[in-house]
Design an enzyme around this catalytic site. Structure first.
Site, PDB file in Angstrom:
ATOM      1  N   GLY A 127       0.501  -1.227   0.223  1.00 50.09           N
ATOM      2  CA  GLY A 127       0.372  -0.152   0.019  1.00 50.09           C
ATOM      3  C   GLY A 127       0.950   1.361   0.097  1.00 50.09           C
ATOM      4  CE1 TYR A 128       5.568   0.546   0.741  1.00 51.45           C
ATOM      5  CE2 TYR A 128       6.035  -0.388  -1.268  1.00 51.45           C
ATOM      6  CZ  TYR A 128       5.965  -0.255  -0.334  1.00 51.45           C
ATOM      7  OH  TYR A 128       7.011  -1.499   0.545  1.00 51.45           O
ATOM      8  CD  GLU A 243       7.823  -3.900  -5.911  1.00 55.50           C
ATOM      9  OE1 GLU A 243       6.697  -3.806  -7.182  1.00 55.50           O
ATOM     10  OE2 GLU A 243       7.678  -2.452  -4.967  1.00 55.50           O
ATOM     11  CD  GLU A 372      10.508   6.969 -17.877  1.00 58.30           C
ATOM     12  OE1 GLU A 372       9.270   6.812 -17.183  1.00 58.30           O
ATOM     13  OE2 GLU A 372      10.073   6.400 -19.187  1.00 58.30           O
TER      14      GLU A 372
HETATM   15  C1  LIG Z   1      -1.525  -3.024 -13.022  1.00 58.02           C
HETATM   16  C2  LIG Z   1      -0.465  -1.352 -11.870  1.00 58.02           C
HETATM   17  C3  LIG Z   1      -0.088  -2.123 -10.313  1.00 58.02           C
HETATM   18  C4  LIG Z   1       0.429  -1.510  -9.273  1.00 58.02           C
HETATM   19  N1  LIG Z   1       0.585  -2.332  -8.259  1.00 58.02           N
HETATM   20  C5  LIG Z   1       1.206  -1.542  -7.229  1.00 58.02           C
HETATM   21  C6  LIG Z   1       1.081  -1.501  -5.522  1.00 58.02           C
HETATM   22  O1  LIG Z   1       0.150  -2.973  -5.855  1.00 58.02           O
HETATM   23  N2  LIG Z   1       0.705  -1.031  -4.469  1.00 58.02           N
HETATM   24  C7  LIG Z   1       1.634   0.232  -4.888  1.00 58.02           C
HETATM   25  O2  LIG Z   1       1.227   0.834  -4.189  1.00 58.02           O
HETATM   26  N3  LIG Z   1       1.404   0.336  -5.949  1.00 58.02           N
HETATM   27  C8  LIG Z   1       1.107  -0.069  -6.811  1.00 58.02           C
HETATM   28  N4  LIG Z   1       1.348   0.698  -8.273  1.00 58.02           N
HETATM   29  C9  LIG Z   1       1.832   1.685  -8.571  1.00 58.02           C
HETATM   30  C10 LIG Z   1       3.406   2.332  -9.737  1.00 58.02           C
HETATM   31  O3  LIG Z   1       3.925   1.604  -8.599  1.00 58.02           O
HETATM   32  C11 LIG Z   1       2.733   3.002  -9.734  1.00 58.02           C
HETATM   33  O4  LIG Z   1       1.755   3.355 -10.982  1.00 58.02           O
HETATM   34  C12 LIG Z   1       4.510   3.537 -10.367  1.00 58.02           C
HETATM   35  O5  LIG Z   1       5.129   3.814  -9.347  1.00 58.02           O
HETATM   36  C13 LIG Z   1       4.469   5.171 -11.458  1.00 58.02           C
HETATM   37  O6  LIG Z   1       3.695   6.130 -10.594  1.00 58.02           O
HETATM   38  P1  LIG Z   1       2.849   6.664 -11.398  1.00 58.02           P
HETATM   39  O7  LIG Z   1       1.710   5.879 -12.573  1.00 58.02           O
HETATM   40  O8  LIG Z   1       1.485   7.899 -10.292  1.00 58.02           O
HETATM   41  O9  LIG Z   1       3.455   7.955 -12.463  1.00 58.02           O
HETATM   42  P2  LIG Z   1       3.422   9.661 -12.620  1.00 58.02           P
HETATM   43  O10 LIG Z   1       5.039   8.996 -11.141  1.00 58.02           O
HETATM   44  O11 LIG Z   1       2.906   9.920 -11.859  1.00 58.02           O
HETATM   45  O12 LIG Z   1       5.223   9.268 -13.967  1.00 58.02           O
HETATM   46  C14 LIG Z   1       4.704   9.670 -14.918  1.00 58.02           C
HETATM   47  C15 LIG Z   1       5.878   9.363 -15.622  1.00 58.02           C
HETATM   48  O13 LIG Z   1       7.210  11.026 -15.317  1.00 58.02           O
HETATM   49  C16 LIG Z   1       8.055  10.244 -15.118  1.00 58.02           C
HETATM   50  N5  LIG Z   1       8.709  10.570 -14.174  1.00 58.02           N
HETATM   51  C17 LIG Z   1       8.123   9.908 -12.784  1.00 58.02           C
HETATM   52  N6  LIG Z   1       8.916  11.558 -11.687  1.00 58.02           N
HETATM   53  C18 LIG Z   1      10.073  11.407 -12.655  1.00 58.02           C
HETATM   54  C19 LIG Z   1      11.271  11.983 -12.805  1.00 58.02           C
HETATM   55  N7  LIG Z   1      12.073  12.331 -10.703  1.00 58.02           N
HETATM   56  N8  LIG Z   1      12.148  11.800 -13.381  1.00 58.02           N
HETATM   57  C20 LIG Z   1      12.080  11.598 -14.668  1.00 58.02           C
HETATM   58  N9  LIG Z   1      11.049  11.202 -15.161  1.00 58.02           N
HETATM   59  C21 LIG Z   1       9.747  11.070 -13.630  1.00 58.02           C
HETATM   60  C22 LIG Z   1       8.055   8.837 -14.916  1.00 58.02           C
HETATM   61  O14 LIG Z   1       8.280   8.095 -15.386  1.00 58.02           O
HETATM   62  C23 LIG Z   1       6.085   8.337 -15.590  1.00 58.02           C
HETATM   63  O15 LIG Z   1       6.583   7.715 -16.498  1.00 58.02           O
HETATM   64  C24 LIG Z   1       0.656  -0.685  -9.572  1.00 58.02           C
HETATM   65  C25 LIG Z   1       0.135  -0.230 -10.763  1.00 58.02           C
HETATM   66  C26 LIG Z   1      -0.546  -0.695 -12.161  1.00 58.02           C
HETATM   67  C27 LIG Z   1      -1.035  -0.014 -13.156  1.00 58.02           C
END
Ligand SMILES: Cc1cc2nc3c(=O)[nH]c(=O)nc-3n(C[C@H](O)[C@H](O)[C@H](O)COP(=O)(O)OP(=O)(O)OC[C@H]3O[C@@H](n4cnc5c(N)ncnc54)[C@H](O)[C@@H]3O)c2cc1C
Lengths: 388, 378
Positions: A127-128, A243, A372
């Site tokens: 749950g992050y 992970e 990224e």
């Molecule tokens: C199917 C699925 C399962 C998942 N399972 C879990 C789970 O069990 N538990 C949990 O906690 N989370 C889970 N997640 C969440 C997942 O970890 C996040 O989707 C992921 O970390 C990216 O975050 P975001 O989708 O908010 O994208 P954002 O963080 O909004 O990123 C959007 C874009 O911006 C880029 N970006 C952001 N910051 C930077 C930076 N500093 N420099 C360069 N580029 C950057 C990213 O690389 C990406 O290209 C899951 C997601 C999905 C879709």
């Protein structure tokens, strides 16, 4: 490919292989596939309990907590065998939260959770993520108010994949609003059946499920706080490192099945695998798989030698997840229009797995830390390049 | 080359953009994917009112008699809006084939109804799914006293399940060199006895069908063009259709880029819009290159077709390039959007799945690069 293990561990790995050969049922495979290889389904639980009874789920844990005191190499090898056999492979508890409890938890937490995790009896959900906190986990907003012997939690999580099949939430919450953001986060273990928790499905493009989880005045005993209060960010970072160890067996198996299938297909009067273009593509994938093998087992080797992989873990995650997308796309390129047929469709190839992987592998370069972010880590931690 | 549109073309494009923006909301795009028919009848009728089915059909058959270029502008807007339905199969695969090969009588009886939106059509060509190729055609048409008897299985026939008329490519002769001789085209009523159709479950849920012809009797005057020359007749149609598919893809690519850039400007992580990270800027810049390069090749090929110039090589280059570029662009789009783009509720995933289907339709990049190689004399 040889994996270097001592004779005791080699024997264990052989046993694991035999077990997987004889115990994996079609029902388990079907469930495992439809849960995209996360742990917690009925069949999976039946299977894993039997499997884990040998200490195979957490071999590198100490024996008192249900492990075998083995090398990391054996752990990596077993996980990869599981992936190859297409049984559940994503264990939020045993492989992500568990190692953090082992490292940072007090004796009570260890006693309460580790043996049950090691035996596959219970499962966690990570749950992050929150709507505003994806890559940037410091942006967490879910609140836990400290009431002494318990905490009261309110807020929303998103993309919490295991939540609908798991028993406990490995929950990152904000416990301090003052001071630097990374010093105000704590980790709680929450029983997912607690009053006030609502879990809602989010269905993905691959037809799989992840979840939104809502907390409304949920009471969590203080005993379920992991490590120090407000030190959670450190634990999250550590758990994320666990992970990032992405096994590749599943993709190796798919690749092998694809090649075997392509050998049976003739086009323009010759076997497809004699077509120079197809041969080039398959050979390239073969090379890339070899590289992934080394990137993966190198991580185990480093750990066994007391080193902490940093950029190497990011590189392995990126190389593998990019590879998966190339693999799925190459399969669809070679298969032509038939590759787009879904599971169950008339004429679907390898039961629609190529098509499904094409949809599924999109997310592999995003969750668990995006490509990224991994590249930032490689550039900054690995090469010492300055931050923007 | 003049890279701009004239006033009429601008109006056409703007009209199409505002029509689809208004009438084809994301919710309808989704409904249509789930719908068994695979299209909205209401929307079809509104499109027919604009007369867009008749864009390239001569006035004497109720059409506009505009050029292929104008049609490509409409197709681009359809791609932009996420239109799915039998427009492409009816107008490009159907009407264009009739225009190319039909007798005056066939044109009269079919094209007017197409112009009015009263007749749906498709082309049953491929059998293996390896891209259009003459040598794979095994369906036979046997001459009998009162016409021809069709037997065979066609695959990946778009919208066959709702088409009134299926143009079927079948062998009347023995194949000759490369199997290109002896193929004939027939107009088949979908409701004929012996025609059975199954909608395939595909990545894009785009209503491609298996069509089985089991002793289907068609009359002598359903033969389209000269007997035995079907493959030669189809060559031009297939090249034009490839460019038409590219026009749809360019529209989709434009929409995806807009969607993604908008997101990159508003989504914040680490206290700033993700679009301010160079990693994201580079993805977006690469997407922009995919889009502009695709749009330029498509524009050029469509113009040449519209002007009656030779277009074989331009069309093949176009489909080869756009097939790959659109796929890459949508994949990069996912990378920028992060997790939300992967969830069903996001429109991005619809375009992503369709990019793969469009890439495969009418021959993928490998297929078309081979044509380019041949046209280079290699
Ligand atoms: C199917 C699925 C399962 C998942 N399972 C879990 C789970 O069990 N538990 C949990 O906690 N989370 C889970 N997640 C969440 C997942 O970890 C996040 O989707 C992921 O970390 C990216 O975050 P975001 O989708 O908010 O994208 P954002 O963080 O909004 O990123 C959007 C874009 O911006 C880029 N970006 C952001 N910051 C930077 C930076 N500093 N420099 C360069 N580029 C950057 C990213 O690389 C990406 O290209 C899951 C997601 C999905 C879709």
């Amino acid at each position: 490919m040889e994996i270097e293990l001592n004779s005791r561990e080699s024997a264990i790995l052989e046993e694991v292989r035999r077990f997987l050969k004889s115990e994996v049922t079609p029902e388990l495979l079907a469930e495992s596939h439809h849960l995209e290889y996360i742990y917690g389904g009925e069949e999976g639980r039946k299977f894993v309990r039997k499997f884990a009874a040998n200490g195979w789920l957490t071999p590198c844990w100490p024996e008192e907590y249900g492990g075998l005191n083995s090398s990391e190499m054996l752990m990596y090898a077993i996980r990869n065998e599981m992936a190859y056999a297409r049984v559940p492979i994503h264990f939020a508890g045993a492989h992500m939260a568990g190692p953090s409890i082992l490292r940072y938890g007090n004796d009570d937490l260890k006693k309460n959770y580790l043996l049950r995790l090691a035996s596959g009896e219970i499962e966690f959900a990570l749950g992050y993520s929150e709507p505003a906190a994806g890559s940037d986990l410091m942006g967490l907003e879910m609140r836990a108010a400290d009431k002494g012997d318990h905490l009261i939690v309110n807020g929303q999580k998103t993309f919490n994949t295991h939540a609908h099949v798991a028993d406990y939430h490995w929950l990152a919450v904000r416990t301090n609003l003052e001071g630097p953001k990374h010093k105000g986060i704590s980790i709680l273990i929450v029983d997912l059946k607690s009053p006030g928790i609502t879990i809602r499905p989010m269905i993905t493009m691959a037809g799989t499920r992840t979840n939104e989880v809502f907390y409304d005045d949920v009471v969590v005993p203080r005993a379920n706080l992991v490590g120090e209060i407000n030190s959670g960010f450190k634990y999250i970072m550590a758990a994320l490192d666990f992970e990032r160890m992405f096994p590749f067996g599943h993709y190796k198996k798919f690749y092998e099945d694809l090649v075997a299938y392509l050998k049976t297909v003739t086009r323009n009067g010759m076997p497809l695998t004699k077509d120079p273009l197809v041969r080039q593509k398959l050979a390239q994938l073969e090379i890339e798989l070899e590289i992934i093998h080394h990137l993966y087992f190198q991580l185990a080797h480093m750990l066994d030698n007391g080193k902490i992989p940093n950029y190497q873990a990011s590189m392995e995650k990126n190389f593998l997840t990019d590879f998966e997308q190339r693999l799925a796309n190459t399969a669809l390129e070679i298969l032509g229009a038939r590759g787009q047929l879904r599971e169950g469709a008339n004429g679907a190839i390898l039961d629609g797995l190529p098509e499904w992987l094409y949809r599924w592998t999109v997310i592999e370069t995003i969750y668990g830390g995006t490509a990224e972010i991994q590249r930032n880590i490689m550039a900054q931690r690995g090469l010492g390049l300055p931050r923007a | 080359m003049n890279y701009s549109l004239n006033d009429e073309q601008k109006i056409l494009k703007d009209t199409a953009r505002s029509f689809f923006t208004e009438e084809l909301k994301s919710s309808l795009v989704r409904e249509v994917e789930e719908d068994e028919q695979g299209y909205s009848r209401k929307l079809w009728e509104s499109i027919a009112e604009f007369g867009w089915m008749g864009t390239i059909i001569p006035e004497e058959f109720g059409g506009f008699e505009a050029t292929f270029f104008e049609l490509s502008l409409i197709l681009e807007e359809m791609g932009y809006a996420g239109y799915a339905g039998p427009f492409f199969s009816t107008v490009v695969l159907g009407a264009l084939t009739i225009l190319t090969a039909g007798t005056p009588e066939q044109k009269r009886s079919v094209l007017e109804e197409v112009s009015l939106g009263k007749r749906l059509m498709t082309l049953a060509l491929e059998e293996t799914g390896d891209g259009p190729s003459a040598c794979e055609i095994a369906t036979t048409a046997k001459k009998v006293a009162d016409g021809f008897l069709l037997n065979g299985c066609k695959r990946f026939v778009p919208f066959a399940h709702v088409a009134d008329t299926i143009i079927c490519a079948a062998r009347t002769g023995d194949g000759g060199k490369n199997g290109e001789e002896g193929i004939s085209l027939f107009l088949v009523d979908r409701r004929s006895q012996g025609v059975s159709i199954e909608v395939l479950n595909t990545i894009a849920r785009d209503k491609q069908c298996d069509v089985v012809f089991n002793n289907v009797l068609v009359s002598g005057d359903s033969l389209l063009g000269e007997a035995g020359e079907g493959w030669q007749l189809l060559q031009g149609v297939l090249r034009v259709a490839s460019v038409a598919k590219c026009a749809e893809m360019v529209g989709g690519a434009r929409k995806v880029l807009e969607m993604v850039v908008e997101y990159a400007k508003t989504r914040k992580q680490f206290g700033q819009p993700i679009g301010s990270f160079q990693a994201i800027q580079h993805h977006c810049a690469n997407m922009l290159t995919c889009l502009d390069s695709s749009a330029l090749l498509t524009f050029y090929a469509s113009k040449r077709i519209g002007q009656g110039l030779s277009y074989e090589k331009e069309a093949a280059m176009c489909k080869a390039w756009v097939s790959d570029s659109y796929r890459k662009l949508t994949a990069l789009g996912h990378q920028v959007m992060g997790g939300v783009g992967f969830i069903d509720e996001s429109d991005l995933q619809i375009y992503f799945r369709r990019a793969k289907a469009a890439e495969q339709a009418l021959g993928d990049a490998t297929y078309h690069r081979e044509i380019v190689a041949q046209l280079m004399g290699l």
